[in-house]
Motif scaffolding. Sequence first.
Motif, PDB file in Angstrom:
ATOM      1  N   SER A  42      -6.001  19.799   2.342  1.00 58.41           N
ATOM      2  CA  SER A  42      -6.030  18.353   2.609  1.00 58.41           C
ATOM      3  C   SER A  42      -6.293  16.986   2.117  1.00 58.41           C
ATOM      4  O   SER A  42      -6.998  16.187   2.375  1.00 58.41           O
ATOM      5  CB  SER A  42      -8.003  18.840   3.070  1.00 58.41           C
ATOM      6  OG  SER A  42      -8.431  19.036   1.843  1.00 58.41           O
ATOM      7  N   LEU A  43      -5.258  16.957   1.314  1.00 55.86           N
ATOM      8  CA  LEU A  43      -5.336  16.254  -0.171  1.00 55.86           C
ATOM      9  C   LEU A  43      -5.919  15.156  -0.597  1.00 55.86           C
ATOM     10  O   LEU A  43      -6.745  14.288  -0.125  1.00 55.86           O
ATOM     11  CB  LEU A  43      -4.085  14.598   0.513  1.00 55.86           C
ATOM     12  CG  LEU A  43      -2.891  15.796   1.561  1.00 55.86           C
ATOM     13  CD1 LEU A  43      -2.424  14.671   1.944  1.00 55.86           C
ATOM     14  CD2 LEU A  43      -2.137  16.194   0.308  1.00 55.86           C
ATOM     15  N   VAL A  95      -8.189   2.629  -3.431  1.00 55.66           N
ATOM     16  CA  VAL A  95      -7.985   1.749  -3.818  1.00 55.66           C
ATOM     17  C   VAL A  95      -6.959   0.925  -2.532  1.00 55.66           C
ATOM     18  O   VAL A  95      -7.160  -0.302  -2.766  1.00 55.66           O
ATOM     19  CB  VAL A  95      -6.342   2.449  -4.646  1.00 55.66           C
ATOM     20  CG1 VAL A  95      -5.642   0.853  -4.896  1.00 55.66           C
ATOM     21  CG2 VAL A  95      -6.972   2.603  -5.749  1.00 55.66           C
ATOM     22  N   PHE A  96      -6.429   1.667  -1.413  1.00 56.17           N
ATOM     23  CA  PHE A  96      -6.136   1.083  -0.422  1.00 56.17           C
ATOM     24  C   PHE A  96      -6.920   1.012   0.683  1.00 56.17           C
ATOM     25  O   PHE A  96      -6.420   0.127   1.395  1.00 56.17           O
ATOM     26  CB  PHE A  96      -4.500   2.067  -0.040  1.00 56.17           C
ATOM     27  CG  PHE A  96      -4.032   1.881  -1.052  1.00 56.17           C
ATOM     28  CD1 PHE A  96      -3.037   1.018  -1.574  1.00 56.17           C
ATOM     29  CD2 PHE A  96      -3.589   3.111  -1.335  1.00 56.17           C
ATOM     30  CE1 PHE A  96      -2.443   1.092  -3.190  1.00 56.17           C
ATOM     31  CE2 PHE A  96      -2.763   3.301  -2.385  1.00 56.17           C
ATOM     32  CZ  PHE A  96      -2.004   2.512  -3.539  1.00 56.17           C
ATOM     33  N   ASP A  97      -8.390   1.774   1.067  1.00 55.51           N
ATOM     34  CA  ASP A  97      -8.653   1.465   2.006  1.00 55.51           C
ATOM     35  C   ASP A  97      -8.159   2.204   2.942  1.00 55.51           C
ATOM     36  O   ASP A  97      -7.920   1.340   4.544  1.00 55.51           O
ATOM     37  CB  ASP A  97      -8.756   0.186   2.134  1.00 55.51           C
ATOM     38  CG  ASP A  97     -10.556   0.164   3.500  1.00 55.51           C
ATOM     39  OD1 ASP A  97     -11.480   1.059   3.365  1.00 55.51           O
ATOM     40  OD2 ASP A  97     -10.947  -1.153   3.980  1.00 55.51           O
ATOM     41  N   THR A  98      -7.753   3.224   3.281  1.00 52.53           N
ATOM     42  CA  THR A  98      -6.472   4.093   4.525  1.00 52.53           C
ATOM     43  C   THR A  98      -6.805   5.637   3.943  1.00 52.53           C
ATOM     44  O   THR A  98      -7.301   5.389   3.211  1.00 52.53           O
ATOM     45  CB  THR A  98      -5.296   3.706   4.404  1.00 52.53           C
ATOM     46  OG1 THR A  98      -4.845   3.868   5.934  1.00 52.53           O
ATOM     47  CG2 THR A  98      -4.260   3.370   3.240  1.00 52.53           C
ATOM     48  N   ARG A  99      -6.107   6.102   4.458  1.00 53.35           N
ATOM     49  CA  ARG A  99      -6.459   7.227   4.961  1.00 53.35           C
ATOM     50  C   ARG A  99      -4.929   8.243   4.621  1.00 53.35           C
ATOM     51  O   ARG A  99      -3.713   6.948   4.973  1.00 53.35           O
ATOM     52  CB  ARG A  99      -6.871   8.501   5.970  1.00 53.35           C
ATOM     53  CG  ARG A  99      -7.935   8.049   6.020  1.00 53.35           C
ATOM     54  CD  ARG A  99      -8.897   8.400   7.133  1.00 53.35           C
ATOM     55  NE  ARG A  99      -8.939   9.754   7.038  1.00 53.35           N
ATOM     56  CZ  ARG A  99      -9.497  10.949   8.053  1.00 53.35           C
ATOM     57  NH1 ARG A  99      -9.187  10.281   9.428  1.00 53.35           N
ATOM     58  NH2 ARG A  99      -8.845  12.410   8.291  1.00 53.35           N
ATOM     59  N   ARG A 153      -8.729  10.757  -1.925  1.00 52.16           N
ATOM     60  CA  ARG A 153     -10.110   9.846  -2.227  1.00 52.16           C
ATOM     61  C   ARG A 153      -9.444   8.888  -3.157  1.00 52.16           C
ATOM     62  O   ARG A 153      -9.697   7.406  -2.929  1.00 52.16           O
ATOM     63  CB  ARG A 153     -10.822  10.583  -3.622  1.00 52.16           C
ATOM     64  CG  ARG A 153     -11.672   9.522  -4.266  1.00 52.16           C
ATOM     65  CD  ARG A 153     -12.134  10.781  -5.543  1.00 52.16           C
ATOM     66  NE  ARG A 153     -12.763  11.925  -5.135  1.00 52.16           N
ATOM     67  CZ  ARG A 153     -14.483  11.943  -4.919  1.00 52.16           C
ATOM     68  NH1 ARG A 153     -14.928  10.506  -5.079  1.00 52.16           N
ATOM     69  NH2 ARG A 153     -14.802  12.926  -4.590  1.00 52.16           N
ATOM     70  N   TYR A 154      -8.080   9.153  -3.283  1.00 48.92           N
ATOM     71  CA  TYR A 154      -7.683   7.796  -4.258  1.00 48.92           C
ATOM     72  C   TYR A 154      -7.344   6.595  -3.194  1.00 48.92           C
ATOM     73  O   TYR A 154      -7.520   5.104  -3.159  1.00 48.92           O
ATOM     74  CB  TYR A 154      -6.062   8.228  -4.517  1.00 48.92           C
ATOM     75  CG  TYR A 154      -5.742   6.997  -6.003  1.00 48.92           C
ATOM     76  CD1 TYR A 154      -5.691   6.892  -6.887  1.00 48.92           C
ATOM     77  CD2 TYR A 154      -4.832   5.879  -5.087  1.00 48.92           C
ATOM     78  CE1 TYR A 154      -5.726   6.212  -8.279  1.00 48.92           C
ATOM     79  CE2 TYR A 154      -4.576   5.449  -6.166  1.00 48.92           C
ATOM     80  CZ  TYR A 154      -4.420   5.285  -7.451  1.00 48.92           C
ATOM     81  OH  TYR A 154      -3.771   4.063  -8.478  1.00 48.92           O
ATOM     82  N   TRP A 155      -6.508   6.937  -2.185  1.00 51.33           N
ATOM     83  CA  TRP A 155      -5.923   6.202  -1.052  1.00 51.33           C
ATOM     84  C   TRP A 155      -7.368   5.037  -0.760  1.00 51.33           C
ATOM     85  O   TRP A 155      -7.499   4.139   0.307  1.00 51.33           O
ATOM     86  CB  TRP A 155      -5.442   7.047   0.206  1.00 51.33           C
ATOM     87  CG  TRP A 155      -3.847   6.686   0.403  1.00 51.33           C
ATOM     88  CD1 TRP A 155      -3.174   6.809   1.171  1.00 51.33           C
ATOM     89  CD2 TRP A 155      -2.988   7.195  -0.867  1.00 51.33           C
ATOM     90  NE1 TRP A 155      -2.097   6.466   0.851  1.00 51.33           N
ATOM     91  CE2 TRP A 155      -2.225   7.658  -0.720  1.00 51.33           C
ATOM     92  CE3 TRP A 155      -3.020   7.749  -2.478  1.00 51.33           C
ATOM     93  CZ2 TRP A 155      -0.784   7.363  -1.201  1.00 51.33           C
ATOM     94  CZ3 TRP A 155      -2.223   7.320  -3.209  1.00 51.33           C
ATOM     95  CH2 TRP A 155      -1.255   7.463  -2.386  1.00 51.33           C
ATOM     96  N   GLY A 170       0.486  -1.026  -0.263  1.00 55.06           N
ATOM     97  CA  GLY A 170       0.447   0.066  -0.467  1.00 55.06           C
ATOM     98  C   GLY A 170       0.378   0.861  -0.081  1.00 55.06           C
ATOM     99  O   GLY A 170       2.377   1.287   0.199  1.00 55.06           O
ATOM    100  N   PRO A 171       0.105   2.356   0.770  1.00 56.06           N
ATOM    101  CA  PRO A 171       1.058   2.841   0.721  1.00 56.06           C
ATOM    102  C   PRO A 171       2.030   3.375   0.943  1.00 56.06           C
ATOM    103  O   PRO A 171       3.400   4.237   0.498  1.00 56.06           O
ATOM    104  CB  PRO A 171       0.025   4.577   1.197  1.00 56.06           C
ATOM    105  CG  PRO A 171      -1.294   4.084   1.466  1.00 56.06           C
ATOM    106  CD  PRO A 171      -1.091   2.487   1.671  1.00 56.06           C
TER     107      PRO A 171
END
Length: 298
Positions: free
Chosen positions: A199-200, A210-214, A205-207, A184-185
Amino acid sequence: MDLALLRTFVAVHRAGSFTRAAALLGLSQPAVTSQIRSLERQIGRPLFHRRARGVTPTAVGDELAHKAAPHLDALLQIAETEREAAGHSRTLHVAGPPEFLCLRVLPALAPLVGQGQTLRTSLVADAEDCLEGLAAGHHDLVVTTARPRGGLFTATALCDEEHVLVAAPYWAALVDPGVLRGKGPAALDGIPVVEVHESLPLVSRYWNAVFDTRPTAAATVVVPDLRAVLECVGAGAGFAVLPRYLCQDALADGRVVALLEPQVPPLRTWFLAVRTGSLALAHLGRAHDRLLRAAALW
């Protein structure tokens, strides 16, 4: 029954506010209040419940709006047709985020300018600001990723926008897509983040999708224009999440590289929003239809 009173009533019903309806009609609030009271006296029933913030229709008000609004819109359409036949055209006021407006909306509307349509644009990044301007009558049509709610607006889905995680070739060479999928990230640790806001919004939104996280890292570069974000990324400033339509040429010529191609890419829907009933205006209806046809190819 006086058509002017019905027109004011429908405007209040759609706007949910005497103040907002007055601005749209070019009347004072006391004049709108007086007209609604006059109509209520003629009907013998209240048409609105007065609330601390705006008004809500009574059952009688809803019934009257349902019956009257289509006929008033049809009369407006007839009047606009006559207006255009007499050689009088209206200026189209369009608003939306600068990148989407410049790269998608304005090129699609350009042929209308060649046919005599005058056009004014407002580059407004914030979706709520766009809708507030539409409600106040500053804009005729807005493109937004926030689906409008309430009777004042009519929203039509325009297109879906795919988001892509990109970086310059230098940084991409340091990231193994398999490791990125597995870790993941964390696989991106040490690579700067380029975003449009602290605030990214796009990375978050992508995280999440795709990764189910922040995201945990803060932005290294913040620049409030996605075109500038792309230029920064292409120059090696770090990674970013960008709409595919905006970076597809840079992907094709190798200036940036997609770090990951998920099976289900994150999508964001764009909407065309107008004030309810305003598509009866010929110039607005033409622009609306043209954008929908163009979006089928986006």
